[in-house]
Design an enzyme around this catalytic site. Structure first.
Site, PDB file in Angstrom:
ATOM      1  CD1 TRP A 332       0.820  -0.327   3.034  1.00 27.95           C
ATOM      2  CD2 TRP A 332      -0.837   1.071   3.608  1.00 27.95           C
ATOM      3  NE1 TRP A 332       1.070   0.102   4.324  1.00 27.95           N
ATOM      4  CE2 TRP A 332       0.062   0.958   4.702  1.00 27.95           C
ATOM      5  CE3 TRP A 332      -1.942   1.893   3.747  1.00 27.95           C
ATOM      6  CZ2 TRP A 332      -0.132   1.650   5.907  1.00 27.95           C
ATOM      7  CZ3 TRP A 332      -2.133   2.561   4.954  1.00 27.95           C
ATOM      8  CH2 TRP A 332      -1.233   2.445   6.008  1.00 27.95           C
ATOM      9  CG  ASP A 333       4.848   0.769   1.484  1.00 29.36           C
ATOM     10  OD1 ASP A 333       3.935   0.065   1.921  1.00 29.36           O
ATOM     11  OD2 ASP A 333       5.988   0.785   1.971  1.00 29.36           O
ATOM     12  CD  GLU A 474       2.615  -4.063   8.962  1.00 23.47           C
ATOM     13  OE1 GLU A 474       3.813  -4.052   9.300  1.00 23.47           O
ATOM     14  OE2 GLU A 474       2.239  -4.026   7.779  1.00 23.47           O
ATOM     15  CE  LYS A 586       5.982  -2.086  11.573  1.00 26.88           C
ATOM     16  NZ  LYS A 586       5.897  -3.364  10.851  1.00 26.88           N
ATOM     17  CD  GLN A 587       2.495   1.216   9.867  1.00 27.94           C
ATOM     18  OE1 GLN A 587       3.195   0.237  10.064  1.00 27.94           O
ATOM     19  NE2 GLN A 587       2.288   1.707   8.654  1.00 27.94           N
TER      20      GLN A 587
END
Ligand code: IFM
Length: 730
Positions: A332-333, A474, A586-587
């Site tokens: 998805w980056d 994640e 994580k994000q």
């Protein structure tokens, strides 16, 4: 270009300990291939790679990977009988510089050989943006006393991927000052033809021979040089594959035939003009912060160098074409982080990248089918065909006797909505109805169908749920009702229905054809509507807080501050299980949602969720995708200083290796996120019905921010000044 400062990435000393990091940041490319910045001569521990888009081959564990092509950099120089090598003799002066305006990589060395002979060498290289099949090198050598020079240039079919061999030899040859090699990938059968030409000017007593060693044809030239005299070596190499033409080996040899006797200057001119056109469309100017400015341009350079202009069957992997990290796989980056830059500056490239997803729909349909669902489910990691290529098990990083199960390929399902989001954003920005009608709509409808079939009805609660998923964060897998996934799925279902209605009006025969092809019935469409209306959603009416997933608020509370200073991620500190049981992210997840679907968040909700989740996010060693997004939302809640801190963390991920992993390849998502942080965060860009408008939130020391955009076929120059700017990083 907006100014002539901040265009050079420079290395002032030769340091083998950080050679792999330097290889990454000195990567050059032209959207067809990318080559790490390894030196012409070889060093132990180097990772010299050239990756060509779409040239994948099978490999254990990670299923498929981009194949390291034969090395075109190789030049072994024997100066006065001594091999040129910087670990021997003495380096009297050294500088390496990447010119971001045009991708010219230059290295200047003043070297005293072990026997005491002094030589001055300038190495230059570029990957032609004008003819992406050509890569060019030039070396200018000056001997300070009379001596001899031997130049050996090998095309090696022994190139491997970290000792894994992908190439089979088909043929080779040497004719005068040219050599060629014909190879084929072992499992996927992609043929590669490469040919090289070596021309030497200056010197005397010239002798040219060829060593036709199997799989390593080598051109050898010997000559005498006078002290103070300059010798110029010009080496042009061509690459074609059977993805481009039926006879790649012939094509590679033929293109060299068309070149003039000395080709560098002409090739350079057309290449430099092509780069000038690129920067004309997308340059960014930051006054008052040279470090940030250079980092932004570096990011844009790497994105431009990685994006195919010719081939709509390839995309950009998480590390672009700059390293082994993630083996060239696409995440998805691309859609969420890199694409907006292209959509708003080079929409033709964005269209290519989105078309890659169209061409891989068969893989996405297969994935849905294999998982027992309908429609199209895009792979979390995608390569040539769109089949899922996420490794299922990987070796434990510290205990090699253990394997770790990777679940992202099974249950990180938000990728399918992310692809649709990027298509929708492209459509809004370009009004490219043709693309939406012919390609985008089909993707949207088949992904909506996937969401409707994946949703589970919970009779007790009276809602549809997505259980057992992984959201953007994640650190937490196998969670139920991840807010990001649920909200994007709802958006995807509703927007698919709207697009269908639009298509019925805009191009009725296409709408009818799609409905027939996909066997879409009215009851099915009604079901999509019902799923969208009844998707599980939980938000505290008092605080506005959205729970990231069911039970998140009950996870073990960890005080991040108490763990500082850290040198590793929370997952490395607590272990996979430990991080999963804790409440650290994580994000950004809910914050990511706030960025993509801002209408779900009023001011108070945005503030509350940003503060809550930001305090619980592993900004320093979690995902590199996060900081740019945090920077944008920090701007939206008026926290300019905090935004700048996040922004610089993203901006320096490669140049200053702040995460310690830049040797794996550039952080391409972060590079795209950096552009978004500048434009949508600090610039506060948004689009009203009248067009672009800004509400800037510039860092206090930025004097000026200017950038260029394309919106609905019109070009815009945004120029923001900050009269109150304080002296800053300068
Ligand atoms: O796509 C990302 C993911 O969000 C975090 N882990 C790394 C992936 C590739 O960059």
């Amino acid at each position: 270009m907006l100014n002539d400062r901040n265009w050079f990435v420079t290395e002032d000393c030769f340091d083998l300990n950080r050679q792999n990091h330097a290889e990454t940041i000195f990567t050059i490319g032209n959207g067809y291939l990318g080559t790490r910045g390894a030196h012409e001569e070889r060093y132990r521990g180097e990772e010299r790679t050239t990756f060509i888009h779409g040239v994948f081959d099978d490999v254990p564990i990670v299923f498929t990977e981009l194949v390291n092509a034969p090395d075109w950099l190789d030049l072994s120089l024997w100066l006065g009988g001594e091999r040129f090598c910087l670990t021997e003799g003495e380096i009297l002066a050294y500088q390496r510089q990447l010119d971001l305006r045009n991708g010219l990589l230059t290295r200047r060395v003043d070297w005293r050989s072990p026997a005491g002979m002094r030589w001055q060498l300038t190495f230059e290289r570029f990957a032609s943006l004008d003819n992406p099949h050509l890569v060019c090198q030039r070396v200018i050598i000056k001997a300070l006393a009379d001596s001899s020079l031997e130049v050996r240039s090998t095309l090696s079919g022994e190139a491997d991927n970290l000792n894994y061999k992908h190439w089979d030899w088909i043929g080779q040859g040497i004719e005068g000052n040219r050599a060629w090699l014909h190879l084929r990938t072992r499992a996927t059968g992609i043929e590669l033809g490469t040919a090289t030409r070596l021309i030497i000017c200056g010197g005397s007593g010239y002798e040219q021979i060829g060593w036709d060693t199997r799989n390593a044809p080598t051109l050898v030239n010997r000559l005498e040089v006078k002290g103070g005299q300059t010798v110029e070596i010009e080496k042009i190499t061509a690459f074609y594959t059977s993805r481009d033409t039926a006879e790649p080996q012939k094509a590679a040899r033929q293109v060299l035939e068309t070149l003039p006797e000395r080709a560098w200057n002409d090739l350079w001119q057309s290449h430099a003009r092509a780069w000038e056109r690129e920067w004309d469309a997308c340059d960014v100017l930051i006054e008052g912060d040279d470090r940030a400015h250079l980092a932004v341009r570096f990011s844009l350079f790497q994105l431009l160098a990685a994006a195919s202009r010719q081939d709509e069957r390839v995309s950009i992997g998480a590390k672009a074409l700059s390293g082994y990290g993630y083996r060239g796989h696409v995440f998805w980056d691309t859609e969420i982080f890199m694409l907006p830059f292209f959509t708003y500056t080079r929409p033709e490239i964005a269209r290519n990248l989105l078309s890659y997803r169209y061409h891989t729909l068969a893989g996405a349909r297969q994935k849905a089918r294999e998982n027992g669902f309908k429609g199209a489910q895009f792979a979390w990691e995608s390569a040539a065909t769109g089949e899922e290529v996420t490794p299922t098990w990987v070796p434990h990083p510290t205990d090699r006797t253990k394997l770790i199960r990777i679940w992202t390929g099974d249950i990180q399902i938000h990728i399918s909505a992310d692809v649709c989001y990027a298509i929708w954003q492209y459509w809004q920005a370009t009004a490219d109805d043709e693309f939406m009608a012919e390609r985008g709509a089909e993707i949207f409808l088949d992904v909506a169908r996937f969401w409707a079939s994946r949703a589970e009805w919970n009779a007790e609660r009276g809602c549809y749920e997505f259980t057992d998923v992984i959201g953007p964060d994640e650190y937490h897998d196998h969670v139920d009702n991840n807010a990001y996934t649920n909200a994007l799925a709802r958006w995807n279902l509703i927007t698919a229905l709207e697009i269908l209605t639009w298509l019925e009006g805009y191009r009725p025969h296409k709408a009818a054809q799609l409905k027939q092809q996909l066997e879409l019935s009215e009851p099915e469409l009604a079901h999509w509507r019902e799923v969208a209306e009844k998707i599980y959603w939980k938000q505290d009416s008092q605080t506005g807080l959205i729970e990231q997933f069911e039970g998140y608020f009950q996870r073990r509370q960890i005080d991040l501050q108490a763990l500082e200073p850290r040198t590793q991620s929370i997952q490395s500190l607590l272990g996979i299980e430990g991080a999963s049981e804790a409440n650290i992210l994580k994000q950004p997840d809910v914050v990511m949602l706030a960025y993509l679907l801002p209408d779900l968040f009023d001011e108070k909700t945005l503030q509350a969720n940003y503060e809550y989740y930001s305090a619980r996010t592993d900004h320093t060693f979690g995902s590199s995708l996060g900081p740019a997004i945090h920077a944008i939302i920090a701007c939206r809640v008026g926290k300019a200083d905090e935004a700048y801190e996040h922004f610089m963390r993203a901006a320096l991920a490669d140049l200053e290796d702040v995460r310690g992993n830049a040797h794996d390849g550039i952080h391409a998502a972060s590079a795209g996120g950096i552009w978004q942080a500048v434009v949508f965060g600090f610039g506060g860009l948004r689009f009203d019905p009248q067009g672009p408008t800004t509400s800037p939130c510039l860092p206090r020391h930025w004097k000026r921010l200017a950038f260029r955009l394309m919106y609905r076929g019109r070009r815009f120059e945004i120029d923001l000044t900050n009269p109150q700017a304080t002296a800053g990083e300068g």
